[in-house]
Design a protein around this motif. Structure first.
Motif, PDB file in Angstrom:
ATOM      1  N   MET A 103      88.484 171.466  42.429  1.00  0.00           N
ATOM      2  CA  MET A 103      87.902 170.355  43.174  1.00  0.00           C
ATOM      3  C   MET A 103      88.507 169.020  42.739  1.00  0.00           C
ATOM      4  SD  MET A 103      85.356 167.779  42.880  1.00  0.00           S
ATOM      5  CE  MET A 103      84.007 168.304  41.823  1.00  0.00           C
ATOM      6  N   GLY A 104      88.685 168.830  41.427  1.00  0.00           N
ATOM      7  CA  GLY A 104      89.308 167.601  40.949  1.00  0.00           C
ATOM      8  C   GLY A 104      90.717 167.434  41.467  1.00  0.00           C
ATOM      9  N   TYR A 105      91.470 168.538  41.582  1.00  0.00           N
ATOM     10  CA  TYR A 105      92.822 168.463  42.128  1.00  0.00           C
ATOM     11  C   TYR A 105      92.810 168.032  43.590  1.00  0.00           C
ATOM     12  CZ  TYR A 105      97.550 169.870  43.418  1.00  0.00           C
ATOM     13  OH  TYR A 105      98.833 169.873  43.871  1.00  0.00           O
ATOM     14  N   VAL A 106      91.875 168.586  44.363  1.00  0.00           N
ATOM     15  CA  VAL A 106      91.769 168.194  45.769  1.00  0.00           C
ATOM     16  C   VAL A 106      91.414 166.712  45.878  1.00  0.00           C
ATOM     17  CG1 VAL A 106      90.544 168.588  47.931  1.00  0.00           C
ATOM     18  CG2 VAL A 106      91.143 170.526  46.479  1.00  0.00           C
ATOM     19  N   VAL A 107      90.494 166.243  45.044  1.00  0.00           N
ATOM     20  CA  VAL A 107      90.112 164.835  45.073  1.00  0.00           C
ATOM     21  C   VAL A 107      91.299 163.949  44.714  1.00  0.00           C
ATOM     22  CG1 VAL A 107      88.642 163.088  43.973  1.00  0.00           C
ATOM     23  CG2 VAL A 107      87.678 165.301  44.628  1.00  0.00           C
ATOM     24  N   ALA A 108      92.133 164.402  43.788  1.00  0.00           N
ATOM     25  CA  ALA A 108      93.265 163.590  43.346  1.00  0.00           C
ATOM     26  C   ALA A 108      94.392 163.548  44.358  1.00  0.00           C
ATOM     27  CB  ALA A 108      93.794 164.120  42.010  1.00  0.00           C
ATOM     28  N   THR A 109      94.546 164.606  45.167  1.00  0.00           N
ATOM     29  CA  THR A 109      95.731 164.694  46.031  1.00  0.00           C
ATOM     30  C   THR A 109      95.416 164.778  47.519  1.00  0.00           C
ATOM     31  OG1 THR A 109      95.772 167.109  45.811  1.00  0.00           O
ATOM     32  CG2 THR A 109      97.014 165.835  44.200  1.00  0.00           C
ATOM     33  N   GLY A 110      94.181 165.112  47.901  1.00  0.00           N
ATOM     34  CA  GLY A 110      93.888 165.388  49.296  1.00  0.00           C
ATOM     35  C   GLY A 110      93.468 164.161  50.091  1.00  0.00           C
ATOM     36  N   ALA A 111      93.342 164.363  51.402  1.00  0.00           N
ATOM     37  CA  ALA A 111      92.854 163.312  52.286  1.00  0.00           C
ATOM     38  C   ALA A 111      91.342 163.186  52.161  1.00  0.00           C
ATOM     39  CB  ALA A 111      93.247 163.635  53.740  1.00  0.00           C
ATOM     40  N   ARG A 112      90.772 162.202  52.883  1.00  0.00           N
ATOM     41  CA  ARG A 112      89.343 161.932  52.747  1.00  0.00           C
ATOM     42  C   ARG A 112      88.509 163.144  53.144  1.00  0.00           C
ATOM     43  NH1 ARG A 112      86.328 157.282  52.593  1.00  0.00           N
ATOM     44  NH2 ARG A 112      88.218 156.044  52.933  1.00  0.00           N
ATOM     45  N   ARG A 113      88.821 163.793  54.260  1.00  0.00           N
ATOM     46  CA  ARG A 113      88.037 164.952  54.693  1.00  0.00           C
ATOM     47  C   ARG A 113      88.127 166.087  53.683  1.00  0.00           C
ATOM     48  NH1 ARG A 113      88.945 165.787  61.221  1.00  0.00           N
ATOM     49  NH2 ARG A 113      87.894 163.855  61.898  1.00  0.00           N
ATOM     50  N   ALA A 114      89.323 166.332  53.179  1.00  0.00           N
ATOM     51  CA  ALA A 114      89.493 167.403  52.196  1.00  0.00           C
ATOM     52  C   ALA A 114      88.698 167.094  50.927  1.00  0.00           C
ATOM     53  CB  ALA A 114      90.975 167.588  51.872  1.00  0.00           C
ATOM     54  N   ARG A 115      88.696 165.844  50.511  1.00  0.00           N
ATOM     55  CA  ARG A 115      87.950 165.478  49.300  1.00  0.00           C
ATOM     56  C   ARG A 115      86.450 165.695  49.503  1.00  0.00           C
ATOM     57  NH1 ARG A 115      91.322 160.783  49.589  1.00  0.00           N
ATOM     58  NH2 ARG A 115      89.513 159.461  50.007  1.00  0.00           N
ATOM     59  N   THR A 116      85.953 165.280  50.655  1.00  0.00           N
ATOM     60  CA  THR A 116      84.523 165.452  50.932  1.00  0.00           C
ATOM     61  C   THR A 116      84.146 166.932  50.974  1.00  0.00           C
ATOM     62  OG1 THR A 116      84.530 163.389  52.196  1.00  0.00           O
ATOM     63  CG2 THR A 116      82.687 164.892  52.553  1.00  0.00           C
ATOM     64  N   ALA A 117      84.964 167.735  51.649  1.00  0.00           N
ATOM     65  CA  ALA A 117      84.681 169.167  51.735  1.00  0.00           C
ATOM     66  C   ALA A 117      84.717 169.821  50.362  1.00  0.00           C
ATOM     67  CB  ALA A 117      85.694 169.836  52.667  1.00  0.00           C
ATOM     68  N   ALA A 118      85.651 169.411  49.513  1.00  0.00           N
ATOM     69  CA  ALA A 118      85.749 170.003  48.183  1.00  0.00           C
ATOM     70  C   ALA A 118      84.530 169.679  47.333  1.00  0.00           C
ATOM     71  CB  ALA A 118      87.027 169.504  47.493  1.00  0.00           C
ATOM     72  N   VAL A 119      84.046 168.432  47.393  1.00  0.00           N
ATOM     73  CA  VAL A 119      82.872 168.045  46.604  1.00  0.00           C
ATOM     74  C   VAL A 119      81.640 168.806  47.076  1.00  0.00           C
ATOM     75  CG1 VAL A 119      81.345 166.131  46.023  1.00  0.00           C
ATOM     76  CG2 VAL A 119      83.814 165.790  46.014  1.00  0.00           C
ATOM     77  N   VAL A 120      81.441 168.888  48.402  1.00  0.00           N
ATOM     78  CA  VAL A 120      80.283 169.608  48.937  1.00  0.00           C
ATOM     79  C   VAL A 120      80.334 171.079  48.536  1.00  0.00           C
ATOM     80  CG1 VAL A 120      79.159 170.352  51.066  1.00  0.00           C
ATOM     81  CG2 VAL A 120      79.962 167.987  50.842  1.00  0.00           C
ATOM     82  N   LEU A 121      81.524 171.687  48.631  1.00  0.00           N
ATOM     83  CA  LEU A 121      81.666 173.101  48.284  1.00  0.00           C
ATOM     84  C   LEU A 121      81.365 173.331  46.803  1.00  0.00           C
ATOM     85  CD1 LEU A 121      82.453 175.889  49.329  1.00  0.00           C
ATOM     86  CD2 LEU A 121      84.831 175.360  48.781  1.00  0.00           C
ATOM     87  N   ALA A 122      81.851 172.449  45.950  1.00  0.00           N
ATOM     88  CA  ALA A 122      81.609 172.621  44.514  1.00  0.00           C
ATOM     89  C   ALA A 122      80.123 172.477  44.175  1.00  0.00           C
ATOM     90  CB  ALA A 122      82.445 171.617  43.722  1.00  0.00           C
ATOM     91  N   LEU A 123      79.448 171.512  44.810  1.00  0.00           N
ATOM     92  CA  LEU A 123      78.021 171.314  44.526  1.00  0.00           C
ATOM     93  C   LEU A 123      77.164 172.461  45.040  1.00  0.00           C
ATOM     94  CD1 LEU A 123      77.610 167.496  45.258  1.00  0.00           C
ATOM     95  CD2 LEU A 123      77.557 168.627  43.024  1.00  0.00           C
ATOM     96  N   CYS A 124      77.635 173.147  46.072  1.00  0.00           N
ATOM     97  CA  CYS A 124      76.820 174.207  46.682  1.00  0.00           C
ATOM     98  C   CYS A 124      77.127 175.598  46.128  1.00  0.00           C
ATOM     99  CB  CYS A 124      77.042 174.221  48.201  1.00  0.00           C
ATOM    100  SG  CYS A 124      76.398 172.746  49.038  1.00  0.00           S
ATOM    101  N   VAL A 125      78.003 175.692  45.120  1.00  0.00           N
ATOM    102  CA  VAL A 125      78.360 177.008  44.592  1.00  0.00           C
ATOM    103  C   VAL A 125      77.137 177.721  44.028  1.00  0.00           C
ATOM    104  CG1 VAL A 125      79.614 178.184  42.755  1.00  0.00           C
ATOM    105  CG2 VAL A 125      80.778 176.500  44.160  1.00  0.00           C
ATOM    106  N   LEU A 126      76.398 177.073  43.150  1.00  0.00           N
ATOM    107  CA  LEU A 126      75.257 177.731  42.508  1.00  0.00           C
ATOM    108  C   LEU A 126      74.103 177.976  43.485  1.00  0.00           C
ATOM    109  CD1 LEU A 126      74.994 178.810  39.693  1.00  0.00           C
ATOM    110  CD2 LEU A 126      73.740 176.756  39.042  1.00  0.00           C
TER     111      LEU A 126
END
Length: 426
Positions: free
Chosen positions: A109-132
């Motif tokens: 998720m940190g890699y996506v936030v560092a390199t991805g576009a805004r939509r990709a960053r948002t999707a990565a954060v939501v996915l990481a928070l919803c894992v558990l």
């Protein structure tokens, strides 16, 4: 930009490798109770069967695939880590995702936030928070308990902790992204400033050339005026020289005026224009290449000069730019190439002049040493802007420029400068 050296382990290991290693270590730690190894905790529950271990192997393969997928398809890699974590946890009948497995998700998720576009960053954060929470819902849908009799925590127990680690991973990735954007802006700004400064330097050199030509015109015109009645032939030759010098100067000005008009030097605190002292003395040209080669060779780096075609006078701006390109290229060879020699080739053609500077050394921005320091002492100071300045000079003359490593080793700088058909003597 930063003086802090990178950590070698972090520099050479890609983020995907760190994520895969964290996931596999977490999987091994989570299944340790079923290994039957002395001094390790042993579960009283029935261990995974062959199909469950096969599922663990498949999940591990998915995690290892992240090493290659993360740089090119980061969201897919992040999704694979989540699916692999679910599959591995279900196979060993764990009520929650292991911390190291969730750390692997955070790394991706940190890699996506560092390199991805805004939509990709948002999707990565939501996915990481919803894992558990997603794993808890999955166990409910499969009819599995959220807490086992021999465990102390349920599928929801560690959600606050993993949410905090996700926030830390987001902050780290966002900091890297901002630092990279800032570095790119600084690089673009430095390149723009270098281009502007180089244009101003060219303009000042052109000013010296024009002043020299005007001086010649004034002398020739004065001589023609004094002998026009007594020596008509001499007066005619003087006026022809005046016409030739005037045409050559005007041609050079026309070629450079459009690009130089966009340059605007900086201003000082009081509003006055700031500028470096203009160089004095006669303008340099290709006639000075042999002197440059001799001084550089004497300093420790041999320069072989090859002349091709019929040498002839060139327009002042073309002659000066050709010399500056050779001067800067030789300076780069001395400073950045681990070699003891280079070749300078000057090819005079009918409508153009070709310049090539080639060496067989290996370029390195960190190359230094006594040999380089000794050699650079013999060089005439150059513009100091390297490839940016050379490219700008060639562009102002509507030529072609290239600078690149050679397939067999070494580096080649090549420039093609058009020569007007009316070029005469300087």
């Amino acid at each position: 930009m930063s003086a802090t050296p990178p950590i070698p382990l972090v520099e050479h290991a890609p983020p995907g490798a760190w994520a895969a290693a964290s996931w596999c270590l977490g999987m091994a730690f989570g299944a340790r109770a079923y290994y039957g190894i002395p001094w390790l905790p042993t579960s009283t529950q029935e261990g995974p069967g062959p199909w469950e271990w096969l599922l663990v192997a498949v999940a591990a393969g998915m995690a290892l695939a992240v090493v290659r997928l993360l740089p090119c398809r980061p969201l897919v890699a992040l999704g694979l880590l989540v699916v692999a974590s679910y599959a591995g946890a279900l196979a060993i009948d764990a009520t929650n995702i292991g911390f190291l497995q969730y750390a692997a998700v955070d790394i991706a998720m940190g890699y996506v936030v560092a390199t991805g576009a805004r939509r990709a960053r948002t999707a990565a954060v939501v996915l990481a928070l919803c894992v558990l929470p997603g794993y808890a819902v999955l166990r409910l849908l499969l009819g599995l308990p959220l807490r086992l009799p021999h465990t102390l925590s349920s599928s929801w127990s560690d959600w606050q902790t993993v949410a905090l680690t996700a926030a830390v991973a987001w902050l780290a990735g966002n900091s890297v992204r901002q630092a990279r954007a800032y570095t790119e802006r600084l690089g673009a700004q430095a390149a723009a400033q270098a281009v502007t400064a180089e244009r101003l330097r060219i303009a000042r050199e052109m000013h010296d050339t024009v002043a020299h030509s005007i001086g010649i015109i004034a002398l020739q015109a004065g001589a023609a005026a004094r002998v026009v009645e007594t020596q008509p032939a001499g007066a005619r030759e003087a006026m022809i020289a005046v016409e030739q010098a005037g045409r050559e100067t005007l041609a050079g000005l026309r070629r450079m005026l459009g690009a130089l008009r966009e340059s605007d030097p900086g201003r000082g605190p009081g509003g006055e224009r700031e500028r470096e002292p203009a160089p004095r003395g006669p303008a340099e040209g290709l006639a000075d290449v042999e002197r440059l080669a001799a001084s550089t060779t004497a300093a420790g780096v041999r320069v072989d000069v090859l002349w091709r075609g019929e040498r002839r006078p060139l327009p002042a701006d073309v002659d000066l730019s050709a010399f500056r390109i050779i001067q800067e290229s030789v300076t780069n060879v001395v400073r950045h190439a681990a070699t003891a020699s280079c070749t300078v080739a000057v090819d005079y053609r009918d409508e153009e002049i070709i310049i090539e500077i080639e060496d067989s050394g290996q370029r390195s921005g960190q190359y230094s040493g006594q040999g380089a320091a000794k050699a650079t002492r013999g060089l005439t100071p150059s513009s100091g802007y390297g490839l940016v300045g050379m490219r700008e000079r060639v562009a102002l003359l509507h030529g072609e420029f290239s600078a690149a490593p050679q397939p067999g080793g070494g580096f080649l700088v090549s420039a093609r400068l058009p020569v007007p058909a009316t070029a005469g003597a300087r």
